[in-house]
Design a protein around this motif. Structure first.
Motif, PDB file in Angstrom:
ATOM      1  N   ALA A 509      34.494  48.885  10.202  1.00 42.40           N
ATOM      2  CA  ALA A 509      34.747  48.371  11.554  1.00 42.40           C
ATOM      3  C   ALA A 509      35.782  49.241  12.271  1.00 42.40           C
ATOM      4  CB  ALA A 509      35.205  46.921  11.495  1.00 42.40           C
ATOM      5  N   SER A 510      36.861  49.579  11.587  1.00 42.08           N
ATOM      6  CA  SER A 510      37.893  50.408  12.213  1.00 42.08           C
ATOM      7  C   SER A 510      37.398  51.829  12.445  1.00 42.08           C
ATOM      8  CB  SER A 510      39.147  50.430  11.337  1.00 42.08           C
ATOM      9  OG  SER A 510      39.767  49.170  11.322  1.00 42.08           O
ATOM     10  N   PHE A 511      36.636  52.347  11.517  1.00 37.28           N
ATOM     11  CA  PHE A 511      36.089  53.702  11.621  1.00 37.28           C
ATOM     12  C   PHE A 511      35.273  53.849  12.903  1.00 37.28           C
ATOM     13  CE2 PHE A 511      35.122  57.442   8.863  1.00 37.28           C
ATOM     14  CZ  PHE A 511      34.173  58.077   9.650  1.00 37.28           C
ATOM     15  N   ASN A 512      34.480  52.832  13.214  1.00 38.31           N
ATOM     16  CA  ASN A 512      33.563  52.906  14.351  1.00 38.31           C
ATOM     17  C   ASN A 512      34.211  52.596  15.698  1.00 38.31           C
ATOM     18  OD1 ASN A 512      30.895  53.640  13.335  1.00 38.31           O
ATOM     19  ND2 ASN A 512      31.024  51.752  12.133  1.00 38.31           N
ATOM     20  N   LYS A 513      35.439  52.130  15.675  1.00 36.87           N
ATOM     21  CA  LYS A 513      36.110  51.855  16.946  1.00 36.87           C
ATOM     22  C   LYS A 513      36.362  53.152  17.709  1.00 36.87           C
ATOM     23  CE  LYS A 513      38.572  47.644  15.535  1.00 36.87           C
ATOM     24  NZ  LYS A 513      39.908  47.059  15.243  1.00 36.87           N
ATOM     25  N   PRO A 514      36.389  53.085  19.032  1.00 33.23           N
ATOM     26  CA  PRO A 514      36.751  54.281  19.802  1.00 33.23           C
ATOM     27  C   PRO A 514      38.189  54.690  19.518  1.00 33.23           C
ATOM     28  CG  PRO A 514      36.602  52.356  21.226  1.00 33.23           C
ATOM     29  CD  PRO A 514      36.087  51.925  19.897  1.00 33.23           C
ATOM     30  N   THR A 515      38.479  55.951  19.743  1.00 31.58           N
ATOM     31  CA  THR A 515      39.829  56.452  19.470  1.00 31.58           C
ATOM     32  C   THR A 515      40.884  55.710  20.285  1.00 31.58           C
ATOM     33  OG1 THR A 515      39.460  58.188  21.128  1.00 31.58           O
ATOM     34  CG2 THR A 515      39.048  58.766  18.822  1.00 31.58           C
ATOM     35  N   SER A 516      40.499  55.220  21.438  1.00 32.82           N
ATOM     36  CA  SER A 516      41.451  54.488  22.272  1.00 32.82           C
ATOM     37  C   SER A 516      41.878  53.164  21.645  1.00 32.82           C
ATOM     38  CB  SER A 516      40.852  54.220  23.662  1.00 32.82           C
ATOM     39  OG  SER A 516      39.657  53.454  23.540  1.00 32.82           O
ATOM     40  N   GLN A 517      41.067  52.678  20.672  1.00 38.28           N
ATOM     41  CA  GLN A 517      41.380  51.422  19.985  1.00 38.28           C
ATOM     42  C   GLN A 517      41.769  51.635  18.527  1.00 38.28           C
ATOM     43  OE1 GLN A 517      38.246  48.492  20.585  1.00 38.28           O
ATOM     44  NE2 GLN A 517      37.831  49.266  22.647  1.00 38.28           N
ATOM     45  N   GLY A 518      42.134  52.868  18.190  1.00 41.86           N
ATOM     46  CA  GLY A 518      42.595  53.155  16.834  1.00 41.86           C
ATOM     47  C   GLY A 518      41.515  53.605  15.876  1.00 41.86           C
ATOM     48  N   GLY A 519      40.297  53.837  16.381  1.00 42.14           N
ATOM     49  CA  GLY A 519      39.202  54.269  15.511  1.00 42.14           C
ATOM     50  C   GLY A 519      38.989  55.768  15.550  1.00 42.14           C
ATOM     51  N   PHE A 520      37.813  56.186  15.066  1.00 45.57           N
ATOM     52  CA  PHE A 520      37.507  57.611  14.971  1.00 45.57           C
ATOM     53  C   PHE A 520      36.421  58.068  15.950  1.00 45.57           C
ATOM     54  CE2 PHE A 520      38.850  57.025  10.337  1.00 45.57           C
ATOM     55  CZ  PHE A 520      40.114  57.575  10.538  1.00 45.57           C
ATOM     56  N   ASP A 522      34.994  59.348  19.235  1.00 48.73           N
ATOM     57  CA  ASP A 522      35.412  59.969  20.499  1.00 48.73           C
ATOM     58  C   ASP A 522      34.271  59.811  21.486  1.00 48.73           C
ATOM     59  OD1 ASP A 522      35.973  61.759  22.633  1.00 48.73           O
ATOM     60  OD2 ASP A 522      37.280  62.941  21.324  1.00 48.73           O
ATOM     61  N   ASP A 523      34.437  58.895  22.412  1.00 41.26           N
ATOM     62  CA  ASP A 523      33.348  58.576  23.329  1.00 41.26           C
ATOM     63  C   ASP A 523      33.079  59.701  24.315  1.00 41.26           C
ATOM     64  OD1 ASP A 523      31.401  56.612  23.826  1.00 41.26           O
ATOM     65  OD2 ASP A 523      32.418  56.035  25.683  1.00 41.26           O
ATOM     66  N   GLU A 524      34.079  60.529  24.548  1.00 43.03           N
ATOM     67  CA  GLU A 524      33.886  61.647  25.470  1.00 43.03           C
ATOM     68  C   GLU A 524      33.130  62.791  24.782  1.00 43.03           C
ATOM     69  OE1 GLU A 524      36.510  64.969  27.948  1.00 43.03           O
ATOM     70  OE2 GLU A 524      37.514  63.263  27.010  1.00 43.03           O
ATOM     71  N   LYS A 525      33.544  63.141  23.572  1.00 44.88           N
ATOM     72  CA  LYS A 525      32.902  64.236  22.843  1.00 44.88           C
ATOM     73  C   LYS A 525      31.629  63.796  22.124  1.00 44.88           C
ATOM     74  CE  LYS A 525      36.106  67.429  23.549  1.00 44.88           C
ATOM     75  NZ  LYS A 525      35.859  68.740  24.184  1.00 44.88           N
ATOM     76  N   LYS A 526      31.425  62.485  22.033  1.00 45.35           N
ATOM     77  CA  LYS A 526      30.251  61.919  21.363  1.00 45.35           C
ATOM     78  C   LYS A 526      30.171  62.347  19.895  1.00 45.35           C
ATOM     79  CE  LYS A 526      28.933  59.862  25.105  1.00 45.35           C
ATOM     80  NZ  LYS A 526      29.172  58.415  25.235  1.00 45.35           N
ATOM     81  N   SER A 537      47.951  60.845  18.268  1.00 41.91           N
ATOM     82  CA  SER A 537      47.227  62.007  18.804  1.00 41.91           C
ATOM     83  C   SER A 537      45.944  62.254  18.020  1.00 41.91           C
ATOM     84  CB  SER A 537      48.125  63.245  18.782  1.00 41.91           C
ATOM     85  OG  SER A 537      48.568  63.524  17.456  1.00 41.91           O
ATOM     86  N   ILE A 538      44.920  62.713  18.729  1.00 41.82           N
ATOM     87  CA  ILE A 538      43.572  62.883  18.177  1.00 41.82           C
ATOM     88  C   ILE A 538      43.352  64.349  17.814  1.00 41.82           C
ATOM     89  CG2 ILE A 538      41.111  62.608  18.634  1.00 41.82           C
ATOM     90  CD1 ILE A 538      42.823  60.008  18.493  1.00 41.82           C
ATOM     91  N   HIS A 539      42.746  64.587  16.635  1.00 42.15           N
ATOM     92  CA  HIS A 539      42.543  65.957  16.178  1.00 42.15           C
ATOM     93  C   HIS A 539      41.176  66.105  15.502  1.00 42.15           C
ATOM     94  CE1 HIS A 539      46.788  66.953  16.889  1.00 42.15           C
ATOM     95  NE2 HIS A 539      47.019  65.708  16.477  1.00 42.15           N
ATOM     96  N   GLY A 540      40.609  67.285  15.669  1.00 47.30           N
ATOM     97  CA  GLY A 540      39.319  67.553  15.051  1.00 47.30           C
ATOM     98  C   GLY A 540      38.170  66.861  15.755  1.00 47.30           C
ATOM     99  N   ASN A 541      38.162  66.934  17.099  1.00 46.04           N
ATOM    100  CA  ASN A 541      37.030  66.378  17.848  1.00 46.04           C
ATOM    101  C   ASN A 541      36.032  67.479  18.198  1.00 46.04           C
ATOM    102  OD1 ASN A 541      38.475  67.734  19.791  1.00 46.04           O
ATOM    103  ND2 ASN A 541      38.759  65.972  21.156  1.00 46.04           N
ATOM    104  N   ASN A 542      35.941  68.452  17.316  1.00 47.37           N
ATOM    105  CA  ASN A 542      35.105  69.646  17.486  1.00 47.37           C
ATOM    106  C   ASN A 542      33.794  69.548  16.699  1.00 47.37           C
ATOM    107  OD1 ASN A 542      37.021  69.690  15.336  1.00 47.37           O
ATOM    108  ND2 ASN A 542      36.534  71.813  14.910  1.00 47.37           N
ATOM    109  N   MET A 543      33.294  68.329  16.539  1.00 47.64           N
ATOM    110  CA  MET A 543      32.066  68.040  15.791  1.00 47.64           C
ATOM    111  C   MET A 543      32.152  68.624  14.378  1.00 47.64           C
ATOM    112  SD  MET A 543      29.190  66.323  15.969  1.00 47.64           S
ATOM    113  CE  MET A 543      28.505  66.171  17.641  1.00 47.64           C
ATOM    114  N   VAL A 544      33.056  68.053  13.606  1.00 49.18           N
ATOM    115  CA  VAL A 544      33.189  68.425  12.193  1.00 49.18           C
ATOM    116  C   VAL A 544      31.982  67.849  11.461  1.00 49.18           C
ATOM    117  CG1 VAL A 544      34.646  68.298  10.145  1.00 49.18           C
ATOM    118  CG2 VAL A 544      35.689  68.441  12.433  1.00 49.18           C
ATOM    119  N   THR A 545      31.109  68.707  10.993  1.00 46.75           N
ATOM    120  CA  THR A 545      29.800  68.238  10.512  1.00 46.75           C
ATOM    121  C   THR A 545      29.872  67.337   9.273  1.00 46.75           C
ATOM    122  OG1 THR A 545      29.485  70.362   9.389  1.00 46.75           O
ATOM    123  CG2 THR A 545      28.487  70.111  11.566  1.00 46.75           C
TER     124      THR A 545
END
Length: 845
Positions: A509-520, A522-526, A537-545
């Protein structure tokens, strides 16, 4: 080239063998003692030898199924080297005696040595139609310390005689990697299976030395022959190198891989058995339509095994790697066994995990993440005398869930409930240690660092500075929790199972939350990010496969629209760059998020192509667009045909092989082909088939070894089958199969209890073609190759308790029964030779 004398001897031997064929048909055994030349020619249909005993004792010629594999003055002989002298049976102190009785040759008085040491051996050869047993009785006049023990050594003609040799624990000496003279690899094994994929010939050499320790080594000689040496000693041989650690098993520029060994005076015995096997038959994987089956076989027979360093050390980096690391933070080592499909690998990995259980877990439950030949990669002071350590790059916490995942997935393949119970306490301890790292109670465990500015890694991508809440580690943890909770449930530990299930759900549940709510997310980067620092602070939003593929493949991401967006975006970029395989990340990390030398992008873990994430990627695509998954499997096979995949990684810019850390994980896309596309999933109580094939693969028939059974898996579009010698199930959907003697169990889809059990009379064949399996109606067409299949007992499970059901055969109701309070229905039917349709449908009382 054979000398004229040897050619004459060879033709005499062949003529003699033919002349005996009329009188020795039952045994196919030939023995001819040329007393003038002092040579004995002997053998069976597959193995033929020449034993020389003129002032020496050696096998100077060995022919295997028509292929000459040993030829020369050395051949097979005994040798001991001390600091002052070398003694061997190639130079004897006196002439030996020979006695031949029926199919047995005894050569006694094999005396060699000097006034300092006397060695006396008796060789006995027992020739049967299936093998040759070579027994050695040896007496030493005094105890010695030997620099090198070769009891005996086999000097094969050249390095191309064999592709490689498998050990009794599933490892591989791959001679392709012996690319320099004097390259030597030592193993602890009692057998070697040598094989040649071109000739199809295989030779198994097994050693039995009661009360002694056996080691073996393979060496490329200075004249490019292959020396295979058997060492028998009182105590376990110790590797001679590395800087006091004595762990290095692969060495260059010399053949003394072992420390000097103490050999006791007196009499010892050992027995060596040589037997032929047909490599192409034994390793036949079936008819793999639409894909290069030879390349599939080659990758799984070689690359997949090279991470097995010895029977106590299985990993992803090969024994050939300079410092020989094993990453315990790799969750796919057991999974590779699914593709390798060798019971020796599974048995060996159980022994390895037992060793890890005792030596790689601290009393608190921390799993040491690595092992190596030397301590050069370790944090200062953070290593054990067994070679386990914390990596210098950071605390790689994925080691804890990965140990559990490997235990669970190996258990699924073996079904060994007694063994997994011995691992239960260790797995609970490993999980509980990392679960305590959720200090803020949000279901996401935290790393040992709070910020990327601390410049420490925390997962497999070890020089990217992932910190605090790391999606990579948490995805692996979710997978381990789900797997282990099921095992706790099976063992009846309901409270523990509930605890792990609930933690997994909270994590998800926490994993799937948007980053704005403490999850992983990134709704902007999809995409799912790699990590978030403690400051938010958010890091690694570069589509880490790996992060995104694991989220989909492990069932964390259950939003189909989100999954499709991730997979489509990755494929769009792959097409744009025309990459043959998925890189670690699609775009660059930000400066400061990783080790400085990884910039500018792409470089190493910041954008290069690592094949080790192939199985999770193939699984992520298989249920969505299997044609994409298949494309990259085919790309890897094509790359194997070009370069053998003997690299650590491939560069992003040129897609060229780089790095000397050869990874067994380079095979994992082919393992993914087996697991996710062919749908082969051995589970603890059944063989589960869940294919996602394409039209290109239709008609595939996979041969698969499952717990001492040979299964044939048929794959057509929306029509799948599993069969053994007696039973066959056909279904339009995924299903489970289990057979034991004259009983067959069918599991509807992924149910973990059998939906239907069938019991036949002994040795009768039966096919079930499942038509429908719904709550109120189950039907199947039943047939048999036997003229009279006899009486068949049926048991249906998972029904509504106390309900009434009509039993119909070819549209005619033959019985009406009421299900038991446990939801079962039991009835018999006498089946003839013609196919019949049986329907069980709910009815009124």
């Amino acid at each position: 080239m054979l000398s004229k004398k040897r050619l004459t001897l060879f033709f005499l031997f062949v003529t003699y063998f033919i002349s005996l064929s009329a009188t020795c048909v039952a045994q196919n055994v030939a023995i001819n003692n040329d007393m003038q030349e002092k040579r004995i020619m002997f053998g069976n249909d597959k193995i033929k030898m020449i034993l020389d005993y003129n002032g020496k004792a050696n096998i100077s010629s060995l022919t295997l199924h028509g292929q000459s594999i040993i030829e020369g003055d050395a051949g097979i002989y005994s040798s001991i080297r001390t600091k002052i002298a070398t003694y061997s049976t190639l130079k004897l102190l006196s002439q030996p005696s020979v006695k031949i009785t029926n199919n047995t040759i005894a050569v006694s008085g094999i005396k060699y040595g000097d006034n300092m040491l006397s060695i006396n051996e008796t060789w006995t050869f027992v020739i049967t139609s299936s093998n040759i047993k070579f027994n050695i009785e040896r007496t030493l006049s005094k105890s010695i310390t030997a620099e090198q023990v070769a009891l005996p050594v086999f000097m094969f003609k050249n390095m191309d005689t064999w592709n490689g040799a498998y050990q009794d624990y599933g490892g591989l000496a791959w001679f392709y990697l012996f690319n320099k003279k004097l390259d030597t690899y030592g193993v602890y094994s009692n057998s070697s299976q040598f094989w040649n994929s071109k000739t199809g010939n295989g030779l198994t050499i097994s050693v039995n030395a009661p009360g002694k320790q056996v080691a073996m080594d393979y060496s490329r000689t200075a004249d490019d022959k292959l020396a295979y040496t058997v060492a028998v000693a009182q105590n376990k041989l110790i590797p001679r190198f590395d800087s006091g650690t004595h762990r290095r098993l692969f060495i260059r520029d010399q053949s003394d891989v072992w420390e000097p060994a103490k050999i006791s005076m007196g009499k010892t015995t050992q027995s060596i058995t040589l037997s032929y096997f047909d490599f192409k038959e034994q390793f036949d994987r079936g008819n793999l339509v639409g894909i290069n089956g030879e390349e599939v076989n080659a990758v799984l027979n070689t690359i997949a095994r090279i991470g097995v360093i010895d029977k106590q050390h299985f990993g992803g980096n090969s024994w050939h790697t300079p410092y020989g690391p094993i990453c315990l933070h790799e969750q796919y080592i057991a999974q590779m066994g699914l593709g390798i499909n060798d019971s020796n690998y599974l048995k060996g990995y159980k022994e390895c995990l037992d060793f890890y259980r005792e030596n790689a877990i601290t009393p608190e439950g921390r799993v040491w993440p690595r092992w190596a030949y030397s301590n050069e990669d370790a944090m200062p002071g953070k290593f054990t005398d067994k070679g386990f350590y914390e990596a210098q790059w950071g605390y790689l916490l994925d080691a804890n869930p990965d140990f559990v995942t490997n235990v669970a997935e190996l258990y699924d393949q073996t079904g060994d409930a007694a063994w997994v119970k011995t691992q239960q306490q260790a797995c609970e301890k490993a999980l509980d240690w990392i679960l305590k790292r959720d200090s803020n109670n949000n279901g996401l465990v935290e790393m040992m660092t709070d910020s990327h500015t601390q410049k420490r890694g925390s997962d497999w991508i070890d020089i990217i500075w992932a910190s605090y809440e790391n999606a990579f580690v948490n995805a692996k943890l979710y997978h381990a929790l789900v797997l282990w909770a099921d095992i706790e449930k099976q063992s009846g530990n309901i409270s523990k199972a509930k605890y792990y299930y609930q933690f997994a759900e909270k994590l998800k549940a926490s994993f799937n939350k948007p980053t704005s709510q403490g999850g992983f997310w990134d709704d902007e980067k999809k995409c799912y990010i790699h990590w978030r620092d403690k400051d938010g602070s958010i890091h690694g939003n570069n589509m880490v496969t790996p992060v995104n593929f694991m989220a989909i493949a492990y069932g964390i991401c259950d939003d189909s629209a989100r999954s499709k967006t991730i997979l489509n975006d990755i494929e769009t970029q792959m097409q744009k760059e025309q990459l043959f395989f998925w890189p670690l990340c699609m775009y660059s990390y930000e400066p400061g998020e990783g080790n400085d030398w990884q910039f500018p992008f792409p470089n190493y873990e910041n954008g290069d192509i690592f094949l080790s994430w192939g199985s999770v990627a193939v699984k992520a695509y298989a249920s969505y667009k299997p044609e994409i998954a298949l494309k990259y499997v085919q790309n890897v096979l094509a790359q194997y045909a070009k370069d053998g995949l003997a690299f650590q990684r491939y560069g992003r810019a040129k897609q060229d092989g780089l790095g000397d850390d050869i990874l067994s994980g380079n095979s994992l896309s082919v393992v993914g082909l087996y697991q996710a596309i062919y749908g082969i999933n051995p589970l603890y109580n059944r063989f589960y088939l869940d294919p996602h094939i394409t039209k290109e693969l239709a008609g595939t028939q996979v041969k698969y070894n499952y717990r001492n059974q040979k299964l044939l898996i048929g794959l057509n579009m929306d029509n799948y089958a599993v069969s053994n010698d007696h039973f066959k199930i056909i279904s339009k959907t995924d299903f489970g199969f289990f057979s034991n003697s004259n009983e067959l169990a069918y599991f509807n889809k992924n149910d973990n209890t059998a939906s239907l059990k069938v019991k036949t009379t002994p040795n009768k064949k039966c096919t079930l073609d499942i038509q429908t399996w719904e709550a109120n109606q189950m039907s199947w067409i039943q047939s048999s190759e036997d003229t009279n299949a006899g009486n068949i007992n049926y048991r249906l499970n998972n029904l509504q308790p106390g309900n009434y059901y009509n039993i119909s055969v070819d549209d005619k109701i033959i019985k009406k029964l009421r299900s038991t309070t446990g939801g079962s229905l039991i009835f018999n039917y006498y089946m003839g030779s013609n196919p019949v349709k049986i329907v069980v449908s709910a009815s009124k009382p």
